[in-house]
Design a protein around this motif. Structure first.
Motif, PDB file in Angstrom:
ATOM      1  N   GLN A   1     -61.732  33.554 -21.321  1.00 50.47           N
ATOM      2  CA  GLN A   1     -62.243  32.396 -20.608  1.00 50.47           C
ATOM      3  C   GLN A   1     -61.075  31.901 -19.909  1.00 50.47           C
ATOM      4  O   GLN A   1     -59.973  32.073 -20.009  1.00 50.47           O
ATOM      5  CB  GLN A   1     -62.565  31.382 -21.678  1.00 50.47           C
ATOM      6  CG  GLN A   1     -61.478  30.668 -22.302  1.00 50.47           C
ATOM      7  CD  GLN A   1     -60.624  31.844 -23.420  1.00 50.47           C
ATOM      8  OE1 GLN A   1     -61.391  32.461 -24.074  1.00 50.47           O
ATOM      9  NE2 GLN A   1     -59.428  31.965 -23.215  1.00 50.47           N
ATOM     10  N   THR A   2     -61.422  30.974 -18.974  1.00 48.31           N
ATOM     11  CA  THR A   2     -60.615  30.510 -17.937  1.00 48.31           C
ATOM     12  C   THR A   2     -60.429  28.962 -17.580  1.00 48.31           C
ATOM     13  O   THR A   2     -59.922  28.726 -16.562  1.00 48.31           O
ATOM     14  CB  THR A   2     -60.908  31.232 -16.693  1.00 48.31           C
ATOM     15  OG1 THR A   2     -62.181  31.448 -16.322  1.00 48.31           O
ATOM     16  CG2 THR A   2     -60.469  32.738 -16.720  1.00 48.31           C
TER      17      THR A   2
ATOM     18  N   ALA B   1     -64.238  25.502 -21.395  1.00 49.00           N
ATOM     19  CA  ALA B   1     -64.847  26.582 -22.061  1.00 49.00           C
ATOM     20  C   ALA B   1     -64.108  27.274 -23.264  1.00 49.00           C
ATOM     21  O   ALA B   1     -64.684  27.668 -24.243  1.00 49.00           O
ATOM     22  CB  ALA B   1     -64.535  27.933 -21.025  1.00 49.00           C
ATOM     23  N   LEU B   2     -62.862  26.917 -23.191  1.00 45.54           N
ATOM     24  CA  LEU B   2     -62.072  27.288 -24.365  1.00 45.54           C
ATOM     25  C   LEU B   2     -62.349  26.457 -25.718  1.00 45.54           C
ATOM     26  O   LEU B   2     -62.462  27.073 -26.653  1.00 45.54           O
ATOM     27  CB  LEU B   2     -60.277  26.995 -24.152  1.00 45.54           C
ATOM     28  CG  LEU B   2     -59.452  27.436 -25.289  1.00 45.54           C
ATOM     29  CD1 LEU B   2     -59.383  28.895 -25.769  1.00 45.54           C
ATOM     30  CD2 LEU B   2     -58.100  26.802 -24.961  1.00 45.54           C
ATOM     31  N   LYS B   3     -62.588  25.163 -25.212  1.00 47.04           N
ATOM     32  CA  LYS B   3     -63.049  24.379 -26.298  1.00 47.04           C
ATOM     33  C   LYS B   3     -64.506  25.078 -27.127  1.00 47.04           C
ATOM     34  O   LYS B   3     -64.740  25.244 -28.189  1.00 47.04           O
ATOM     35  CB  LYS B   3     -63.318  22.898 -25.920  1.00 47.04           C
ATOM     36  CG  LYS B   3     -63.752  21.969 -27.175  1.00 47.04           C
ATOM     37  CD  LYS B   3     -63.846  20.530 -26.663  1.00 47.04           C
ATOM     38  CE  LYS B   3     -64.162  19.597 -27.772  1.00 47.04           C
ATOM     39  NZ  LYS B   3     -64.611  18.524 -27.356  1.00 47.04           N
ATOM     40  N   VAL B   4     -65.322  25.233 -26.149  1.00 51.50           N
ATOM     41  CA  VAL B   4     -66.695  25.720 -26.616  1.00 51.50           C
ATOM     42  C   VAL B   4     -66.311  27.187 -27.449  1.00 51.50           C
ATOM     43  O   VAL B   4     -67.255  27.437 -28.452  1.00 51.50           O
ATOM     44  CB  VAL B   4     -67.630  26.451 -25.346  1.00 51.50           C
ATOM     45  CG1 VAL B   4     -68.718  27.030 -25.667  1.00 51.50           C
ATOM     46  CG2 VAL B   4     -67.946  24.991 -24.628  1.00 51.50           C
ATOM     47  N   VAL B   5     -65.467  27.990 -26.957  1.00 47.61           N
ATOM     48  CA  VAL B   5     -65.244  29.255 -27.852  1.00 47.61           C
ATOM     49  C   VAL B   5     -64.596  28.969 -28.967  1.00 47.61           C
ATOM     50  O   VAL B   5     -65.202  29.715 -30.063  1.00 47.61           O
ATOM     51  CB  VAL B   5     -64.034  29.821 -26.840  1.00 47.61           C
ATOM     52  CG1 VAL B   5     -63.221  30.949 -27.691  1.00 47.61           C
ATOM     53  CG2 VAL B   5     -64.562  30.885 -25.686  1.00 47.61           C
TER      54      VAL B   5
ATOM     55  N   ASP C   1     -62.596  34.252 -33.557  1.00 46.79           N
ATOM     56  CA  ASP C   1     -61.392  34.571 -34.382  1.00 46.79           C
ATOM     57  C   ASP C   1     -60.234  34.293 -33.556  1.00 46.79           C
ATOM     58  O   ASP C   1     -59.132  33.855 -33.948  1.00 46.79           O
ATOM     59  CB  ASP C   1     -61.570  35.865 -35.031  1.00 46.79           C
ATOM     60  CG  ASP C   1     -62.790  35.988 -35.863  1.00 46.79           C
ATOM     61  OD1 ASP C   1     -62.602  35.368 -36.941  1.00 46.79           O
ATOM     62  OD2 ASP C   1     -63.682  36.622 -35.473  1.00 46.79           O
ATOM     63  N   MET C   2     -60.358  34.508 -32.283  1.00 42.06           N
ATOM     64  CA  MET C   2     -59.222  34.400 -31.262  1.00 42.06           C
ATOM     65  C   MET C   2     -59.713  34.328 -29.864  1.00 42.06           C
ATOM     66  O   MET C   2     -60.855  34.939 -29.564  1.00 42.06           O
ATOM     67  CB  MET C   2     -58.331  35.626 -31.564  1.00 42.06           C
ATOM     68  CG  MET C   2     -58.879  36.959 -31.259  1.00 42.06           C
ATOM     69  SD  MET C   2     -57.572  38.284 -31.475  1.00 42.06           S
ATOM     70  CE  MET C   2     -56.432  38.548 -30.223  1.00 42.06           C
ATOM     71  N   ALA C   3     -58.863  34.428 -28.984  1.00 40.34           N
ATOM     72  CA  ALA C   3     -59.108  34.279 -27.639  1.00 40.34           C
ATOM     73  C   ALA C   3     -58.057  34.846 -26.928  1.00 40.34           C
ATOM     74  O   ALA C   3     -56.753  34.594 -27.157  1.00 40.34           O
ATOM     75  CB  ALA C   3     -59.473  33.090 -26.990  1.00 40.34           C
ATOM     76  N   GLN C   4     -58.326  35.424 -25.702  1.00 39.94           N
ATOM     77  CA  GLN C   4     -57.341  35.872 -25.030  1.00 39.94           C
ATOM     78  C   GLN C   4     -56.796  34.946 -23.899  1.00 39.94           C
ATOM     79  O   GLN C   4     -57.606  33.869 -23.768  1.00 39.94           O
ATOM     80  CB  GLN C   4     -57.498  37.432 -23.854  1.00 39.94           C
ATOM     81  CG  GLN C   4     -57.928  38.456 -25.213  1.00 39.94           C
ATOM     82  CD  GLN C   4     -56.581  38.886 -25.664  1.00 39.94           C
ATOM     83  OE1 GLN C   4     -55.574  38.753 -25.357  1.00 39.94           O
ATOM     84  NE2 GLN C   4     -56.966  39.612 -26.870  1.00 39.94           N
ATOM     85  N   HIS C   5     -55.406  34.853 -23.483  1.00 40.11           N
ATOM     86  CA  HIS C   5     -55.039  33.924 -22.619  1.00 40.11           C
ATOM     87  C   HIS C   5     -55.382  32.491 -22.597  1.00 40.11           C
ATOM     88  O   HIS C   5     -55.965  32.181 -21.660  1.00 40.11           O
ATOM     89  CB  HIS C   5     -55.246  34.490 -20.973  1.00 40.11           C
ATOM     90  CG  HIS C   5     -56.645  34.969 -20.845  1.00 40.11           C
ATOM     91  ND1 HIS C   5     -57.467  34.416 -20.462  1.00 40.11           N
ATOM     92  CD2 HIS C   5     -56.701  36.390 -20.872  1.00 40.11           C
ATOM     93  CE1 HIS C   5     -58.693  34.905 -20.331  1.00 40.11           C
ATOM     94  NE2 HIS C   5     -58.351  36.241 -20.350  1.00 40.11           N
ATOM     95  N   CYS C   6     -55.275  32.078 -24.036  1.00 39.04           N
ATOM     96  CA  CYS C   6     -55.822  30.827 -24.092  1.00 39.04           C
ATOM     97  C   CYS C   6     -55.078  29.762 -23.349  1.00 39.04           C
ATOM     98  O   CYS C   6     -55.774  28.753 -22.884  1.00 39.04           O
ATOM     99  CB  CYS C   6     -55.247  30.251 -25.540  1.00 39.04           C
ATOM    100  SG  CYS C   6     -56.133  31.261 -26.958  1.00 39.04           S
TER     101      CYS C   6
END
Lengths: 490, 490, 490, 490
Positions: free
Chosen positions: D268-269, D273-277, D283-288
């Motif tokens: 996500q960028t 969007a990070l909040k939604v994720v 469990d995790m996200a790339q490049h938060c």
């Protein structure tokens, strides 16, 4: 007929054995066929051709030519023998309209393999000599030399390298954005071989020096781009309607090449450019008739005849409706006579050149076709281009549609090509002292020129070609390439 | 000095009154100035010019030329009089590098207004005559005729219409995708006036017919595109290094135009093309020196001299560092001598042409500049192009930097332009019988050519120009246009 | 019939006189028509409508409603009276698919004129109120206010400014390369009015602040872009299948707008996005049924009903074959049920929404059409989009094809639009106390909805509209604009 | 030191022999090193690790752990032992920014070879496990399985296939014009493995079914594209600021993957969007930290902590000036606080995530680099991206610059990655019962994290890696590939 073929095949197998085992002193005689020797005269019925080593020793009717007692005799009764066919314009590294980048990247390390494959498919189909007018010079010369030395089988090759003055490969903004610069540079250099677009800026003197160097790389003939490539890049000036070199520059190129003893030919796409080309002293031009919305002038045709100028064709097969029109003396493409772009005089030009007697040469742009590119043609609803071996037959059909007789067409694929390229002392007709390059057909090509597809045997330099074994190392025509889903992505 | 000016202004106001009120038979005398008559000789100190109607009656030192008793006398003591200046190459409908679509759409209904504005700004700045070498022919001719008839003020205009052979406006894929076809067609037609890119396909005979028709539309001279526009569209063949017309076609154009009594000139961008242009019999060429990576040959220069060929400039002002190099006999741009694209011989060419004596003409491509386009130049970090009136001074500075004397430069903006365009019998020098087109300067242009900016008075055809009132109906230079945020979006 | 019309016209002329001359206290009565009051009940035969000033005083059958003695009576016997029609979604500054740059440049100084023209064409065609959901806010508000104050005639306007979150104008690489940055910035700003694409990056809190400011500019309602514009820019993620704002952001927008007392609606192009839109608390959505390859879920429809959600249409007229399919319960576009992109459920969705009872609104994207753009449609073989006034009838036909009755359609263009926009207290039906906005038709719209084209009279706020005089100052529909060859290029 | 190394190498050679010859029952003991076991506690001085078969039997100080008499002892006195390192995000089929077409075409038949090469270079550099989050699933799984079965050496691989929702390869108009459709389709399919962009149109129910099928292909974890790829395709909506899946759709994906027992992560960028994720249960996200002009909210960080959410990094090494700023508590990129696009909060976000205690993972996007692509980076003046093996060290440096201690960084490359991927029972720390994956360093990484480059030995699953022999079959790193001029074009 079938039994006959079995017998012939058995003979072929036997001779293949002989080919490798016997000393060159052994003579071979093809006996009983109708011989069409390429000179345009009456065919020789019940003919005999005697071959020793690479060359023809004698040709004539059995009544006049005696077969030496110890000669290996091959019975070709009922068959037809023609000189080895040629193509005056091939691209053994195929020149795809689409998919350049992926093609080049996939085969960058294997251009020699592809060239060899193409030369072998050509030979299999009766083309004993091909003239490659555009491609990467280094691997082309390597394969040429290997074939000449006998190290590798294949059609005899003569090569030109770049269409001098052309940026060979990367020309569209899209392609230039889609490939790395390192790759672009490497590919452009490989295809241009010092003959690229910067030549257009040189003075005649500078051009003369450069062309001498260009020739000294080892090319067999030279082709330059008198105009752009016929694909207008925009509506302002495309490349089709402009001269890439001034007449004076063209003269300098022609003279420099002639001084090295080679012939020189051109690419051009307009009638005014064709005139300049002929005047500059060129020996031949590719696709003379394709001049877009400008009609070739009578003056240009007269000058062609005076200069013994030769023309490559690259003609398209007409639809039945178009063929009908031509028969009635009408020409698809030029209903409107105002020189308005969008129309073209290509068909009328062809008919006029034939009538005037300008010698036409089978000349196709053919090579082998990458399967992905083939699918691209299909997906665009464009006729799939014929591969080398079949493309020449298509060109012959197009010749017939424009008014050439079968005999004229046969010469257009044999003697005239040899003459245009100054190779008539070696190849082009079936005559004593010439290379024993010949094709045995099971049906008469003078009845139907498409009978050149009915090949019983191909001989090159006195050796019978093991046609079933060609190409030896298929790449573009391998089962894997033809079915990439199964092969690729191991 | 200031008082002097006030007096002069008062005089101007008075004469403006006279201009309209008095009959043409009244004579006017400019008395006391130093006269630089344009012929290149020693300036006339304490000179007198007597004018009657539109023309000059006498010119000379006060010791020799007597002022008629009833002549209106204007005291210009301490001032300098030069012939009305000219620009051999303007585009009164400005030719923006960017923003074409919006410019054309915004002003499509007002091209005549913009042309008039440009001609008036030119006149205000001492340009009594301009030669428009590319623009929409119809409104150009309309404004030209209105100015000639006296209906409208402005610089005297001579117009050419299209650069024959050019697609005038819509050439890039982006622009072609961004405008409606109806608009593109209308604009292309307006700018091409029957002289568009299809001409490149015609035979010499067809070209001859077409050019005759083209001239008969009412143009004053002809310019054709010998090559493309110098902006390579791709790396294969741009348009810069190719001939748009064969030498034979060029000859046909030249002869057809000459047969109608007009002069003909060219656009070209390479040295080989320039040679062809001179050989084809042209009278002059624009931007001769700009030939990219190809150096003009000595032969070409010799032929130019022999043919009395004239050259437009379009030279760029050098940076101080570049100017220093030129003084030392070095030429920025051509350190490398291999004819490699990317370099250029433009500065060396210019110096050589000057030294050889090929007459150079002030020639700028100038017009008025759309404010949005001006901002675009700034946003791209490109020097903002000077508008008409100032662009000519920039060109003069560039001439000085390349070695021309102030006297040569003065002639390059007056006599030589008249001569090149075959108008010397009417304009170009201050001589009896010629049009009373002149500029009064407050400082000596032979000391510093930039003094042509110090204008005290402009006279055209015997009438003093009310400079403060020009342009009468500003469009591109209106306060509203200059500040679109406030004006647009009512 | 013809005589009848003449009489009517005479009446109109007379009333026009009255319109300006009489004091507002004067009452007017429309007598004898069939009244379809917009509430969906049985039409009133032999009805009477009494109007005083801008408003309706009484409505009913002549048997119940008495006409005041001093009222101006207009005999409309045999005619049909319906409420003034509306369009829930117009773009008075038309939004061309092609030719944006030239359109904007040509009319940048005249947006108000174009808006006025559009509002007058709308009024002439019986649209007494229009809702502009995307356009340059400043001139839209100016014209809106002039119409409201009576300074200018025209359809009553409610305006939204930008589709919040959208880059309004310059979005394609081609357009961005073809216009100056100054112009792009000016146009983007004019259309975005502080509501552009940067909003997508804000937190809910930041969005709340920004939307409050946005509303305070003076908009009448808000529309935001829940997804992109439906035109996939590439095959990776177009803009059609993505959310421009997260649900939380959407909630923040909705709440901020509601807090200011306005309704809020959306643009969206997929079924998942539509669900989010309804859940976020929006009042309505444009083109609900257009969700590409994703079908609206039953849950979403249920929630729409629960929330009293309204839908704009933008439906296309079906071909006869498609119409036949729909009658048989089949839906063009969704034979395949795998959710594969390329198909769409638009027609099925529409039918389902209607059946479920989600109120649909006539909603067209209509404006006036630039003649060059019109030609562009034709040259691309695309149906020429109907201009405002006719586009609404096309939408009504599309409604009928998908299963709506004529009464439902009539309400979809009157009462339901007023209800959706919270204007039912003022307009939407013919009831005492409401604005006297009405249309007199010569044929029954409940027999054939296309009879709304047969307009005998339009009244807005009690004033009879002089339809023949509209538009007062034609620009896009002027004879000159329609024939640019003759007009432009003076 | 040098002698020491020789001894070590001799030992390695010896053990290599043992590796293949001995039965698994044989134990090995690493004796004398400082052991940093990955749990974050005090390092164990003079430690002993005993290994049997693939696993660790015991770990501790020599005072507590006895070395079995018959164990093979390896003296690593003075060295440092850390757990085998990992990379939480690699692309073993490298993902070039430029030159995609040529790369894919060149290696289409050899993806497995390239994957193997990458896994071996990783292993050579101490990465005993890598997580491939995007690449062609089929060859990735094949190589993974071969490595797991011991058939091929290499870093242990876990693979995800596509970033679900992404069009994997052909996304730009230029690339789509420059490749054949057959090739595009084949490549898109190879990289998407049924997880391509059409998923964005599905309902939650449909997505659930599809994701189950997707997982059943044999992936080890799932990554989906919550937004586009961060490269705005135009200024309207790029792909960076939009949601590719609604929250509800995301929930459906997460639940379907969890139901199959796998972890799920996102690309996500933007901060919204990070909040939604995080809310969707990932469990995790790339490049938060990379959220462009939107700052991660405190609420989101709190929720991350509550959910034990992990973050990949992909952080860039700061310039010294930037590093200085960060030390002073300032953040390059976000001077302006208006949420204006063009700025970014990436560095501040990273610092805040670290301070809050959200566990960060070494996560690089690394793979092997094609030499032509490397040159392209150089020719564009862009920093050449580090290849796998070095890229991880660069990421560690970036971590240190943002405030992580060496111990935190070590855990970020070992224990935390294992924990995030639910593999802590098998790998991640040096503890009895876990895989004997470890790296012996000659210098202390807790003094300088860059000492992880100083590798004396790598052991994977109890086997000492013959680092000098890797990669076994170099392709992208072969001498020929590095010097294509000599190699290609035979």
């Amino acid at each position: 007929m079938k039994n006959k073929h079995k017998v012939l095949l058995a003979a072929v197998a036997a001779i293949a054995l002989l080919n490798s085992a016997l000393a060159w002193s052994q003579q071979t005689a093809l006996v009983g066929a109708t011989i069409i020797d390429g000179n345009g005269g009456e065919p020789i019925k019940d003919g005999v051709i005697v071959i020793e080593g690479k060359k023809i020793v004698s040709v004539g009717p059995s009544s006049k030519v005696s077969v030496p007692a110890d000669a290996k005799k091959i019975d070709v009764k009922g068959e037809y023998i023609i000189p080895g066919m040629m193509d005056a314009n091939v691209h053994l590294v195929p020149w795809p309209s689409w998919g350049w980048i992926e093609f080049l990247a996939r085969y960058e390390n294997n251009f020699d393999g592809i060239i060899e494959e193409g030369a072998q498919i050509a030979l299999k189909n009766g083309l004993t000599t091909v003239f490659d007018s555009m491609g990467p010079l280094k691997p082309l010369m390597e394969v040429r030399d290997k074939i000449n030395s006998g190290e590798v089988e294949g059609s005899r090759m003569f090569v030109a390298g770049d269409i001098v003055g052309f940026r060979a490969v990367f020309t569209t903004p899209e392609a230039m954005k889609s490939a790395t610069k390192a790759f672009q540079e490497r590919m452009n250099n490989a295809f241009e071989s010092m003959g690229g677009p910067d030549l257009a800026w040189l003075t005649p003197e500078q051009l003369s020096v450069r062309m001498t160097k260009y020739v000294e790389q080892g090319v067999d003939f030279v082709k330059y781009g008198a105009t752009g490539d016929g694909a207008p890049v925009n509506s302002s000036t495309g490349e089709a309607d402009v001269l890439r070199f001034t007449p004076e520059q063209q003269k300098a190129i022609v003279d420099a090449v002639h001084a090295k003893g080679l012939i020189v030919q051109t690419h051009q796409t307009s009638a005014p450019a064709l005139k300049v080309v002929v005047e500059a002293g060129n020996d031949m031009a590719q696709h003379c008739a394709i001049t877009g919305p400008s009609r070739i002038t009578d003056d240009t045709i007269k000058l062609m005849l005076k200069r013994h100028f030769y023309c490559g064709t690259q003609w398209e097969v007409l639809t039945p409706a178009q063929e009908e029109m031509v028969k009635e003396g009408k020409f698809p493409g030029n209903d409107d006579d105002n020189g308005k772009p969008g129309m073209n005089y290509n068909i009328e030009n062809a008919v006029r050149l034939i009538k005037a007697g300008v010698p036409e040469l089978v000349s196709t742009d053919a090579g082998t076709i990458d399967p992905d590119v083939k699918k691209e043609y299909e997906s665009r609803g464009r006729p799939v281009r014929a591969s080398i071996g079949e493309a020449e037959v298509q060109d012959m059909i197009a010749m017939r549609q424009r008014g050439m007789t079968n005999m004229m067409i046969l010469q257009a694929s044999t003697k005239n090509i040899a003459a245009a390229y100054h190779k008539l002392n070696m190849i082009g007709t079936l005559e004593p002292g010439k290379m024993a390059d010949l094709v045995v057909l099971t049906a008469d090509p003078l009845v139907n020129i498409e009978n050149v597809r009915k090949i019983a045997m191909v001989m090159k330099e006195g050796q019978i070609v093991d046609r079933d074994a060609l190409p030896r190392h298929p790449i573009l025509t391998s089962p894997e390439a033809m079915n990439p889903g199964a092969f690729r992505m191991k």
